[in-house]
Design a protein around this motif. Structure first.
Motif, PDB file in Angstrom:
ATOM      1  N   GLU A  14       0.809  -1.219   0.000  1.00  0.00           N
ATOM      2  CA  GLU A  14       0.000   0.000   0.000  1.00  0.00           C
ATOM      3  C   GLU A  14       0.845   1.274   0.000  1.00  0.00           C
ATOM      4  O   GLU A  14       0.718   2.129   0.882  1.00  0.00           O
ATOM      5  CB  GLU A  14      -0.984  -0.006   1.166  1.00  0.00           C
ATOM      6  CG  GLU A  14      -1.964  -1.171   1.093  1.00  0.00           C
ATOM      7  CD  GLU A  14      -3.181  -0.975   1.984  1.00  0.00           C
ATOM      8  OE1 GLU A  14      -3.891   0.015   1.808  1.00  0.00           O
ATOM      9  OE2 GLU A  14      -3.406  -1.836   2.855  1.00  0.00           O
ATOM     10  N   THR A  15       1.679   1.400  -0.999  1.00  0.00           N
ATOM     11  CA  THR A  15       2.358   2.672  -1.248  1.00  0.00           C
ATOM     12  C   THR A  15       1.423   3.562  -2.050  1.00  0.00           C
ATOM     13  O   THR A  15       1.093   3.255  -3.195  1.00  0.00           O
ATOM     14  CB  THR A  15       3.671   2.451  -2.022  1.00  0.00           C
ATOM     15  OG1 THR A  15       4.568   1.689  -1.212  1.00  0.00           O
ATOM     16  CG2 THR A  15       4.312   3.778  -2.382  1.00  0.00           C
ATOM     17  N   ARG A  16       0.988   4.638  -1.446  1.00  0.00           N
ATOM     18  CA  ARG A  16       0.057   5.556  -2.106  1.00  0.00           C
ATOM     19  C   ARG A  16       0.847   6.603  -2.877  1.00  0.00           C
ATOM     20  O   ARG A  16       1.573   7.398  -2.306  1.00  0.00           O
ATOM     21  CB  ARG A  16      -0.840   6.241  -1.076  1.00  0.00           C
ATOM     22  CG  ARG A  16      -1.944   5.368  -0.502  1.00  0.00           C
ATOM     23  CD  ARG A  16      -3.005   5.014  -1.555  1.00  0.00           C
ATOM     24  NE  ARG A  16      -3.457   6.182  -2.288  1.00  0.00           N
ATOM     25  CZ  ARG A  16      -4.334   7.072  -1.829  1.00  0.00           C
ATOM     26  NH1 ARG A  16      -4.852   6.944  -0.633  1.00  0.00           N
ATOM     27  NH2 ARG A  16      -4.685   8.113  -2.562  1.00  0.00           N
ATOM     28  N   ASP A  31      -3.950   8.202  -9.455  1.00  0.00           N
ATOM     29  CA  ASP A  31      -3.899   7.972  -8.008  1.00  0.00           C
ATOM     30  C   ASP A  31      -3.889   6.460  -7.777  1.00  0.00           C
ATOM     31  O   ASP A  31      -4.903   5.782  -8.003  1.00  0.00           O
ATOM     32  CB  ASP A  31      -5.129   8.629  -7.360  1.00  0.00           C
ATOM     33  CG  ASP A  31      -5.128   8.556  -5.845  1.00  0.00           C
ATOM     34  OD1 ASP A  31      -4.257   7.864  -5.276  1.00  0.00           O
ATOM     35  OD2 ASP A  31      -6.008   9.180  -5.223  1.00  0.00           O
ATOM     36  N   ASN A  33      -2.610   2.887  -5.427  1.00  0.00           N
ATOM     37  CA  ASN A  33      -2.191   2.218  -4.200  1.00  0.00           C
ATOM     38  C   ASN A  33      -1.456   0.951  -4.638  1.00  0.00           C
ATOM     39  O   ASN A  33      -2.075   0.017  -5.161  1.00  0.00           O
ATOM     40  CB  ASN A  33      -3.414   1.880  -3.346  1.00  0.00           C
ATOM     41  CG  ASN A  33      -3.050   1.412  -1.960  1.00  0.00           C
ATOM     42  OD1 ASN A  33      -1.968   1.696  -1.465  1.00  0.00           O
ATOM     43  ND2 ASN A  33      -3.947   0.677  -1.325  1.00  0.00           N
ATOM     44  N   SER A  35       1.036  -2.346  -4.108  1.00  0.00           N
ATOM     45  CA  SER A  35       1.575  -3.348  -3.186  1.00  0.00           C
ATOM     46  C   SER A  35       2.496  -4.286  -3.955  1.00  0.00           C
ATOM     47  O   SER A  35       2.121  -4.823  -5.003  1.00  0.00           O
ATOM     48  CB  SER A  35       0.449  -4.144  -2.522  1.00  0.00           C
ATOM     49  OG  SER A  35      -0.319  -3.313  -1.671  1.00  0.00           O
ATOM     50  N   LYS A  61       9.507   0.872  -2.132  1.00  0.00           N
ATOM     51  CA  LYS A  61       8.655   2.059  -2.014  1.00  0.00           C
ATOM     52  C   LYS A  61       9.253   3.225  -2.802  1.00  0.00           C
ATOM     53  O   LYS A  61       8.557   3.915  -3.569  1.00  0.00           O
ATOM     54  CB  LYS A  61       8.504   2.451  -0.553  1.00  0.00           C
ATOM     55  CG  LYS A  61       7.733   3.748  -0.314  1.00  0.00           C
ATOM     56  CD  LYS A  61       8.111   4.393   0.998  1.00  0.00           C
ATOM     57  CE  LYS A  61       9.530   4.923   0.964  1.00  0.00           C
ATOM     58  NZ  LYS A  61       9.938   5.611   2.210  1.00  0.00           N
ATOM     59  N   GLU A 102      -4.300  -0.777  -6.929  1.00  0.00           N
ATOM     60  CA  GLU A 102      -5.658  -0.241  -6.886  1.00  0.00           C
ATOM     61  C   GLU A 102      -5.590   1.189  -7.416  1.00  0.00           C
ATOM     62  O   GLU A 102      -4.739   1.971  -6.986  1.00  0.00           O
ATOM     63  CB  GLU A 102      -6.194  -0.215  -5.452  1.00  0.00           C
ATOM     64  CG  GLU A 102      -6.343  -1.581  -4.820  1.00  0.00           C
ATOM     65  CD  GLU A 102      -6.742  -1.493  -3.353  1.00  0.00           C
ATOM     66  OE1 GLU A 102      -6.480  -0.436  -2.733  1.00  0.00           O
ATOM     67  OE2 GLU A 102      -7.304  -2.473  -2.833  1.00  0.00           O
ATOM     68  N   TYR A 104      -7.672   4.785  -7.987  1.00  0.00           N
ATOM     69  CA  TYR A 104      -8.836   5.561  -7.569  1.00  0.00           C
ATOM     70  C   TYR A 104      -9.169   6.556  -8.673  1.00  0.00           C
ATOM     71  O   TYR A 104      -8.332   7.379  -9.060  1.00  0.00           O
ATOM     72  CB  TYR A 104      -8.548   6.276  -6.248  1.00  0.00           C
ATOM     73  CG  TYR A 104      -8.057   5.323  -5.174  1.00  0.00           C
ATOM     74  CD1 TYR A 104      -8.872   4.299  -4.704  1.00  0.00           C
ATOM     75  CD2 TYR A 104      -6.772   5.418  -4.668  1.00  0.00           C
ATOM     76  CE1 TYR A 104      -8.426   3.403  -3.741  1.00  0.00           C
ATOM     77  CE2 TYR A 104      -6.313   4.529  -3.707  1.00  0.00           C
ATOM     78  CZ  TYR A 104      -7.153   3.524  -3.246  1.00  0.00           C
ATOM     79  OH  TYR A 104      -6.699   2.638  -2.297  1.00  0.00           O
ATOM     80  N   ASP A 280      -2.653   8.956   4.971  1.00  0.00           N
ATOM     81  CA  ASP A 280      -4.026   8.836   5.459  1.00  0.00           C
ATOM     82  C   ASP A 280      -4.168   9.198   6.936  1.00  0.00           C
ATOM     83  O   ASP A 280      -5.271   9.471   7.403  1.00  0.00           O
ATOM     84  CB  ASP A 280      -4.580   7.431   5.202  1.00  0.00           C
ATOM     85  CG  ASP A 280      -3.830   6.348   5.967  1.00  0.00           C
ATOM     86  OD1 ASP A 280      -2.729   6.630   6.472  1.00  0.00           O
ATOM     87  OD2 ASP A 280      -4.355   5.223   6.069  1.00  0.00           O
TER      88      ASP A 280
END
Length: 307
Positions: A14-16, A31, A33, A35, A61, A102, A104, A280
């Motif tokens: 989950e590196t945003r 945008d 996410n 992994s 990362k 993921e 967005y 977050d």
């Protein structure tokens, strides 16, 4: 009994990463996410404690941010392919890379003029309503009858990729936040507004009223050059109350969804407001009520407990 090492992998989850591409006044955002899971000749790190074949997860990362700068993000799939090939081809001990992404989605908020840097997250919000009725025991109404109708929404995520500053604030010995003249401003709009009048007698079109109020919130967010999230909040609430005579009061709760510039200097890369780390937590939380002049405030509403 003797043991043997079975399936194993490691990586950074989950590196945003948010990539902003600027074409003059028109901005584009991706945008993600990301992994990463890596596997291969990794038995020694488990059984002997040897890190000789281990690429640090912090490096994976950093690679995400550096690749976002160097290659851009054409699509989630293209970005994942580039990362997977890089890790397997670049390290002898890594035989397999699994990259999960993921994405967005964001839609543009219409704005006046040529500016195109305001966005709303796709498919996130929840519409809310709360009705409280106090009436006489005989059910026929009268002076004892009282209505409170609240409409609202939660989880409406919006972003401006420019036209936001934050500076001139109080500083003490613990202040480390640098001042900025250009930043991403993103928040999750949680709002409820109180309707005037009696719902039975006025027969309002609730759906149309909701869409108008939502539209005013978005328009004010996109159209406000922001010096603080507090200022933007007040502009959003004021527009709803000013433009909708049937709404007397609106309460807004806006968590600041921080986006920090990724530090790419260790990799010899500049970062001209292009690649961001989306954090977050912890987050600033800005809350206020905007009232029509002369109207008495109602009992504060816990926005988190609305249906």
């Amino acid at each position: 009994m003797p043991t043997v090492l079975g399936q194993n992998q490691y990586g950074k989850a989950e590196t945003r990463v948010v990539r902003v591409t600027r074409e003059g006044p028109v901005h584009h955002i991706r945008d993600l996410n990301v992994s990463i899971a890596l596997s291969g000749a990794m038995s020694d790190v488990h059984t002997k404690g040897s890190n000789a074949g281990v690429l640090p997860t912090d490096t994976t990362k950093n690679t995400v941010f550096a690749f976002a700068k160097e290659h851009g993000i054409a699509s989630a799939e293209d970005f994942a392919v580039r990362l997977a090939r890089h890790f397997v081809s670049g390290q002898e001990t890594i035989h397999t890379a699994r990259i999960r992404v993921e994405e967005y989605g964001w839609d543009r908020i219409p704005a006046d003029g040529d500016a195109a840097h305001s966005f709303v997250r796709r498919g996130q919000e929840t519409r809310t309503a709360q009705v409280t009725y106090h009436g006489q025991s005989n059910g026929h109404g009268g002076q004892g009858e009282q209505w409170q109708v609240l409409s609202g929404l939660k989880g409406l995520v919006v972003m401006n990729t420019t036209d936001s500053e934050f500076h001139g604030y109080v500083k003490d010995r613990y202040t480390t936040l640098p001042e900025t003249r250009d930043r991403i401003l993103a928040t999750e709009v949680n709002a409820c507004w109180r309707h005037a009048g009696r719902p039975e007698g006025d027969k309002p079109d609730w759906d149309a009223s909701y869409e108008r109020a939502r539209g005013h919130l978005l328009a004010a967010f996109a159209g406000t050059y922001s010096l603080s999230l507090q200022q933007t909040l007040y502009a959003m609430g004021s527009r709803v109350v000013d433009q909708e005579p049937g709404i007397d009061e609106i309460r807004l709760s806006l968590p600041n969804k921080h986006h920090f510039l990724a530090d790419l200097r260790p990799f010899g890369l500049d970062n001209d407001n292009e690649v961001y780390f989306a954090a977050d937590r912890p987050y600033g939380l800005i809350e206020a009520t905007v009232l029509r002049d002369g109207v008495t405030a109602a009992v504060p509403v816990d926005l988190t407990n609305l249906p």
